[in-house]
Design a protein around this motif. Structure first.
Motif, PDB file in Angstrom:
ATOM      1  N   ARG A 120      56.074  28.841  68.132  1.00  0.00           N
ATOM      2  CA  ARG A 120      54.621  28.611  67.981  1.00  0.00           C
ATOM      3  C   ARG A 120      53.991  28.015  69.230  1.00  0.00           C
ATOM      4  NH1 ARG A 120      55.113  31.042  63.000  1.00  0.00           N
ATOM      5  NH2 ARG A 120      57.117  30.367  62.271  1.00  0.00           N
ATOM      6  N   GLU A 161      45.362  35.108  62.273  1.00  0.00           N
ATOM      7  CA  GLU A 161      46.296  34.684  63.314  1.00  0.00           C
ATOM      8  C   GLU A 161      45.838  33.353  63.911  1.00  0.00           C
ATOM      9  OE1 GLU A 161      48.082  36.930  67.164  1.00  0.00           O
ATOM     10  OE2 GLU A 161      47.274  38.228  65.630  1.00  0.00           O
ATOM     11  N   ARG A 188      60.484  37.252  70.096  1.00  0.00           N
ATOM     12  CA  ARG A 188      60.286  36.817  68.711  1.00  0.00           C
ATOM     13  C   ARG A 188      60.758  35.371  68.550  1.00  0.00           C
ATOM     14  NH1 ARG A 188      63.855  39.918  64.648  1.00  0.00           N
ATOM     15  NH2 ARG A 188      65.316  38.513  65.656  1.00  0.00           N
ATOM     16  N   ARG A 190      49.572  46.765  73.133  1.00  0.00           N
ATOM     17  CA  ARG A 190      50.881  46.901  72.488  1.00  0.00           C
ATOM     18  C   ARG A 190      50.722  47.146  70.992  1.00  0.00           C
ATOM     19  NH1 ARG A 190      52.859  41.352  70.769  1.00  0.00           N
ATOM     20  NH2 ARG A 190      50.978  40.112  70.909  1.00  0.00           N
ATOM     21  N   GLY A 191      51.720  47.846  70.473  1.00  0.00           N
ATOM     22  CA  GLY A 191      51.742  48.103  69.038  1.00  0.00           C
ATOM     23  C   GLY A 191      50.501  48.801  68.516  1.00  0.00           C
ATOM     24  N   GLN A 243      55.412  33.790  59.154  1.00  0.00           N
ATOM     25  CA  GLN A 243      54.170  34.213  59.827  1.00  0.00           C
ATOM     26  C   GLN A 243      54.459  34.899  61.156  1.00  0.00           C
ATOM     27  OE1 GLN A 243      51.215  33.941  58.211  1.00  0.00           O
ATOM     28  NE2 GLN A 243      52.466  33.119  56.561  1.00  0.00           N
ATOM     29  N   LEU A 244      55.527  35.684  61.189  1.00  0.00           N
ATOM     30  CA  LEU A 244      55.890  36.325  62.449  1.00  0.00           C
ATOM     31  C   LEU A 244      55.752  37.852  62.405  1.00  0.00           C
ATOM     32  CD1 LEU A 244      59.013  34.240  63.514  1.00  0.00           C
ATOM     33  CD2 LEU A 244      56.747  34.195  64.535  1.00  0.00           C
ATOM     34  N   GLU A 258      53.914  41.050  63.141  1.00  0.00           N
ATOM     35  CA  GLU A 258      52.859  41.328  64.118  1.00  0.00           C
ATOM     36  C   GLU A 258      52.132  42.630  63.822  1.00  0.00           C
ATOM     37  OE1 GLU A 258      52.708  39.792  68.371  1.00  0.00           O
ATOM     38  OE2 GLU A 258      54.535  40.960  68.156  1.00  0.00           O
ATOM     39  N   TYR A 259      50.931  42.726  64.355  1.00  0.00           N
ATOM     40  CA  TYR A 259      50.187  43.970  64.325  1.00  0.00           C
ATOM     41  C   TYR A 259      51.077  45.082  64.837  1.00  0.00           C
ATOM     42  CZ  TYR A 259      46.374  47.223  65.297  1.00  0.00           C
ATOM     43  OH  TYR A 259      45.565  48.316  65.310  1.00  0.00           O
ATOM     44  N   ARG A 315      47.318  48.387  69.516  1.00  0.00           N
ATOM     45  CA  ARG A 315      46.051  47.655  69.552  1.00  0.00           C
ATOM     46  C   ARG A 315      45.074  48.361  70.492  1.00  0.00           C
ATOM     47  NH1 ARG A 315      50.100  43.950  69.046  1.00  0.00           N
ATOM     48  NH2 ARG A 315      49.727  42.015  67.917  1.00  0.00           N
ATOM     49  N   ARG A 348      58.100  33.301  69.868  1.00  0.00           N
ATOM     50  CA  ARG A 348      56.962  33.210  68.957  1.00  0.00           C
ATOM     51  C   ARG A 348      57.260  32.252  67.816  1.00  0.00           C
ATOM     52  NH1 ARG A 348      56.667  38.523  66.965  1.00  0.00           N
ATOM     53  NH2 ARG A 348      55.124  37.757  65.522  1.00  0.00           N
ATOM     54  N   ALA A 349      58.542  32.210  67.412  1.00  0.00           N
ATOM     55  CA  ALA A 349      58.906  31.307  66.315  1.00  0.00           C
ATOM     56  C   ALA A 349      58.731  29.851  66.710  1.00  0.00           C
ATOM     57  CB  ALA A 349      60.355  31.566  65.895  1.00  0.00           C
TER      58      ALA A 349
END
Lengths: 352, 597
Positions: free
Chosen positions: A256, B393, A250, A165-166, B368-369, B371-372, A168, A253-254
């Motif tokens: 953690r 990361e 997202r 993704r993105g 810190q969110l 992303e690549y 990589r 992800r926040a």
């Protein structure tokens, strides 16, 4: 699963009939008030089954009309060119062709319920017997292929989605895209031919013809599942990209959490619906693929029957095959829809 | 942002095509298509006679210099036969596509011009047919057309119809709903004229791309039917027939089967890639190319002197010289350039600025969110005593509990920020469960408490529901509840009320206010609504083009003592009760222009 939406007590089987009556006022769950008197599962199943019945009726009617609308006299066709007029007249009354169209259509349904799909023109065998005798071998490789497609395609697509993704790991991305792209386009009969060359001629590992023992299943299942597996992996990867970009991921992800938890708890459930929808379409396509695979590997399934029915213009057989395969596809769609409904709460309420 | 409005659409299209042809996929697709079409046109004239001539002396020979891939059972050269067969394979595939796409477009457009009830009927029939695999339709249709090329082509063509028709239906349905079509209807333009002038042009791009893809599958499907013996009949031959002839002699000469097999696959791939290329050029599918990225711009060496102060420990957040960069269209863009600010404990700081000014990216970088492939660089991003600047990361993960419990995020769009597949309660509870050491039942009790705290009625029942059963305001309050599972020292609220209507907006702001007071949390409040920000925050940072141009207290800002021309313009463009309403509404751009002159 039950009662997750409404807070009404579990419904009795006749809840559907009752639902027309006065609504219970449910103070606990105002948004669910409309559905309060009916378990959402019951109403969903009812609607879905009604749709299935309508589809079957349309399918059978179309199959009936298919043969009825053909130019030529079915009695003459079934007896061949040398038949006398008398023979044909006898045959006509045998087939019920001297009655009205509606009577014949009704009769057609009546026969269906008795498992009578007519007799093959070419072999004189009952179509029902031909299909029941041939179908198991086809179902074997089809079901095995479905298992392979799901077990390989879905994890592969997800892993690739996460890994590429993105932008990589660009070389991995390029490799995956080109290999699966190539294999998705390669038709089943080409994959079958090449797999014979690779695994039976160059290095004779697997038998290439017939059904005898577990090793004889390898090449047919490989040929039947390869393209679909790659297609599914590609779709799953694209869907994984979409979900990973979603706002709610997202949010996840926040919080953690560990990557594995994020993926399995927040991403995975949102992949199920698109994946199953696409997989359902692939399973329909397997029916076509199996015809090729069985032709190449001399597999004793429906494939040769399908091809023979067309080359011999064996209308009752074609009619029977269309109906049986049609119903099979409708059932696959039903199973897929039910699975989606079980996983995705929205589909039970919003969609038909 | 660069504007492309000066370039005519046609020129832009050509440019886009040229650009796509330079990519590897595009180049292979175009060259391959030219070769394929060239073969189809010229091969039969060049080698047709040689490829059909039976030669009894050369039956079934292996590869030799005269016959590179050997000969078949009638002594004919396999390579030449394969090349010559390009015409039949391509031709019948294209014919089927042509039939299928034309009929598909007609059927697909019917619902938008026919009376609604017929339209619905057509839609229903098409939707049912889509579920049936093409082979079943082919089987069905072969009964009418009989075996042979004509039947196969018609059958394949008709098998494409449902797919294209459905595509057309969904596309036209979305176009029909648009304003310009409604406008045309109001003006009394006839439906057929609307169809041809407005609807068809707007769907052609998608149709062209899908037709190319359909051509690829028609070509292989036609070969498949010939392979089964229900397509092209001898003595005519295409790749499918060559393959089935070759398969019987696979053990003697594999080339006889493999050559046509490879040919049909290559042709299919070339056409698929062509569809892909056309799609990219027309912008039907998005393209992300990051291969030739210019080097990341280095940060300016000298930070502004007054910002160079070391981070103060009494601040909950200290950011120094923050840069956020993303690769876009072959080069790096840096939407956040050298941002530095502090937020004291319990302080409320607003960040205002137009969209694209870098507000949200600043917030994400702080959290810190990012992303690549996004890149964050800073001298310091110190939150509650830990400097996260330059951390990998993995290193950030070791502070997961800190960030998870002490920093809470309230995101912009409540509709999309909650996970649609999970119940609200567990989503809210998750942070406590992950970092707070709570077991599942404790966490869910706590979540119920928090939902009640943000004013959600009946929290126990609501916690068992899914987000789609919540209203927008309730979802946003659930988001805030989610942020309250720890003891937030900093609440980052990124336009938390933008998607909500005015009354719900007030409730959400009240909840946020109460929560910040009760927990003593600092708030970083991002918005483009100056009135809202000055009412809620003590201090305001004004961002413009990725930089902070003004750091001012709310009172001063309202009193009109802003220094930077952008801030002045921003303030002046807010309409008040005394604004002269006979003049057009002033925009920031007007004031900026005035300022420059």
């Amino acid at each position: 699963m039950k009662n997750m939406i409404s807070s009404a007590p579990p419904d009795s089987p006749d809840a559907v009939a009752v639902s027309e009556g006065p609504l219970q006022v449910d103070v606990v769950a105002p948004p669910a008030k409309k559905a309060a008197s009916t378990n959402p599962w019951v109403s969903y199943l009812t609607r879905r089954l009604i749709r299935l019945v309508i589809s079957v009726v349309v399918l059978v009617t179309a199959a009936y009309l298919m043969v009825r609308l053909l130019p030529g006299d079915p009695a003459r066709l079934s007896l061949g060119p040398e038949a006398t007029d008398e023979q044909i007249a006898v045959r006509r009354s045998e087939l019920g062709l001297d009655t009205s169209v509606f009577t014949q259509y009704f009769h057609f349904w009546e026969n269906l319920f008795h498992g009578d799909l007519g007799k093959s023109y070419s072999t004189r065998l009952p179509v029902f017997d031909v299909i029941t005798q041939r179908m198991p071998a086809t179902l074997e490789i089809s079901v095995l292929s479905i298992i392979v497609i799901l077990l390989v395609g879905i994890p592969l697509g997800m892993a690739m989605g996460e890994a590429t993704r993105g932008g990589r790991n660009r070389w991995l991305d390029a490799m995956f895209s080109s290999v699966t792209g190539l294999l998705t386009v390669a038709p089943v009969f080409v994959v079958a031919a090449i797999s014979i060359y690779m695994f039976a001629i160059t290095s004779p590992v697997f038998p290439v013809a017939g059904r005898s023992g577990p090793s004889s299943y390898v090449l047919p299942v490989l040929a039947l599942s390869l393209s679909s597996t790659c297609a599914l992996a590609r779709i799953v990867r694209a869907e994984t990209f979409n979900v990973l970009e979603a706002d709610y991921v997202r949010t996840g992800r926040a919080k953690r959490m560990q990557k594995s938890r994020l993926f399995f708890r927040h991403v995975l459930p949102n992949l199920v619906t698109p994946t199953l929808t696409f997989a359902g379409l692939l399973f329909g396509g397997l029916i076509a693929g199996s015809v090729f695979v069985e032709t190449v590997f001399a597999w004793p399934g429906m494939g040769p029957v399908v091809v023979g029915s067309i080359t011999n213009r064996d209308y009752p057989l074609v009619q029977g095959i269309v109906m049986v395969y049609g119903v099979l596809i409708l059932l696959i769609n039903l199973v897929v829809d039910l699975l989606i409904a079980a996983v995705d709460p929205r589909s039970r309420i919003t969609k038909l | 942002m660069t504007t492309l409005t000066t370039v005519a659409p046609a020129t832009r299209r050509i440019r886009s095509f040229v650009h796509q042809m330079r990519t590897p996929t595009g180049a292979i697709a175009v060259i391959g298509t030219v070769l394929l079409v060239g073969l189809a046109i010229f091969a039969p004239a060049l080698w047709g006679a040689e490829a059909t001539e039976v030669n009894v002396d050369l039956i079934a020979q292996g590869p030799s210099p005269e016959h590179l891939l050997g000969t078949d059972s009638a002594g004919r050269d396999i390579l030449l036969r394969t090349l010559v067969a390009a015409r039949t394979s391509l031709m019948y595939g294209m014919l089927a596509t042509l039939i299928g796409v034309s009929l598909g477009v007609i059927v697909g457009c019917l619902p938008s011009i026919l009376p609604p009830w017929i339209g619905r009927l057509v839609t229903a029939v098409v939707n049912m047919l889509v579920a049936f695999p093409a082979l079943l339709l082919v089987l069905f249709l072969a009964v009418f057309f009989g075996q042979g090329a004509t039947g196969a082509v018609f059958a394949l063509g008709l098998a494409i119809v449902p797919d294209i028709a459905r595509l057309c239906q969904t596309m036209t349905a979305s176009v029909v709903g648009r304003d310009f079509v409604s406008a045309a209807k109001v003006l009394g333009v006839p439906r057929t004229a609307i169809l041809f002038r407005h609807i068809i042009p707007s769907v052609t791009d998608v149709i062209v791309v899908n037709a190319t893809m359909a051509a690829a599958s028609s070509l292989t499907a036609m070969a498949g039917l010939s392979f089964l013996g229900i397509g092209l009949q001898a003595p005519a031959y295409d790749w499918g027939r060559l393959l089935s002839e070759g398969l019987a002699r696979m053990y003697v000469s594999p080339a006889a089967a493999l050559t046509p097999a490879i040919a049909v696959t290559l042709a299919g791939i070339v056409l698929t890639m062509l569809g892909d290329t056309i799609g990219r050029a027309l912008g039907v599918t998005p393209v992300i190319s990051m291969r030739k990225l210019a080097g990341l711009p280095s940060r300016s060496a000298k930070p502004e002197p007054d910002r160079a102060v070391a981070p103060q420990p009494e601040n909950v957040l200290s950011v120094r010289d923050l840069h956020v960069s993303f690769p876009a269209l072959g080069k790096w863009v840096t939407p956040v350039r050298g941002v530095s600010f502090d937020i004291a404990r319990g302080e409320r700081v607003g960040i205002v600025g137009e969209s694209g000014s870098g507000k949200s990216l600043t917030a994400l970088a702080v959290a810190q969110l990012i992303e690549y492939p996004g890149r964050v660089e800073a001298d310091a991003i110190a939150f509650d005593g830990v400097d996260y600047a330059g951390m990998s990361e993995r290193e950030v993960t070791t502070h997961a509990a800190d960030l998870g419990l002490k920093m809470s995020m309230v995101f912009q769009d409540p509709m999309s920020s909650l996970n649609p597949s999970l119940r609200v309660g567990p989503q809210v509870a998750e942070t406590a469960f992950l970092h707070g050491g709570a077991i599942r039942t404790q966490a869910s009790d706590q979540a119920t408490d928090r939902l009640a705290e943000v004013g959600i009625q009946n929290p126990k029942m609501r916690a068992r529901q899914y987000p789609f059963q919540f209203s927008g305001g309730m979802r946003q309050r659930a988001m805030i509840a989610m942020g309250l599972m720890g003891t937030p020292k900093l609440i980052i609220a990124d336009e938390p009320t933008t998607a909500l209507d005015a009354t719900v907006q007030r409730t959400v702001m009240q909840v946020l206010d109460r929560v910040a007071v009760e927990h003593g949390s600092a708030v970083m409040f991002i918005s483009h609504d100056i009135a809202l920000v000055t009412g809620f925050c003590e201090r305001v940072l004004v961002m413009y083009h990725g930089e902070i141009v003004e750091d001012i207290s709310s009172a001063d800002l309202v009193a009109g003592s802003a220094v930077h021309p952008y801030t002045k313009a921003l303030m002046a463009s807010i309409p008040t009760l005394t604004t002269d309403r006979s003049r057009p509404m002033a925009t920031v751009a007007d004031f900026m222009k005035e300022d420059k002159s």
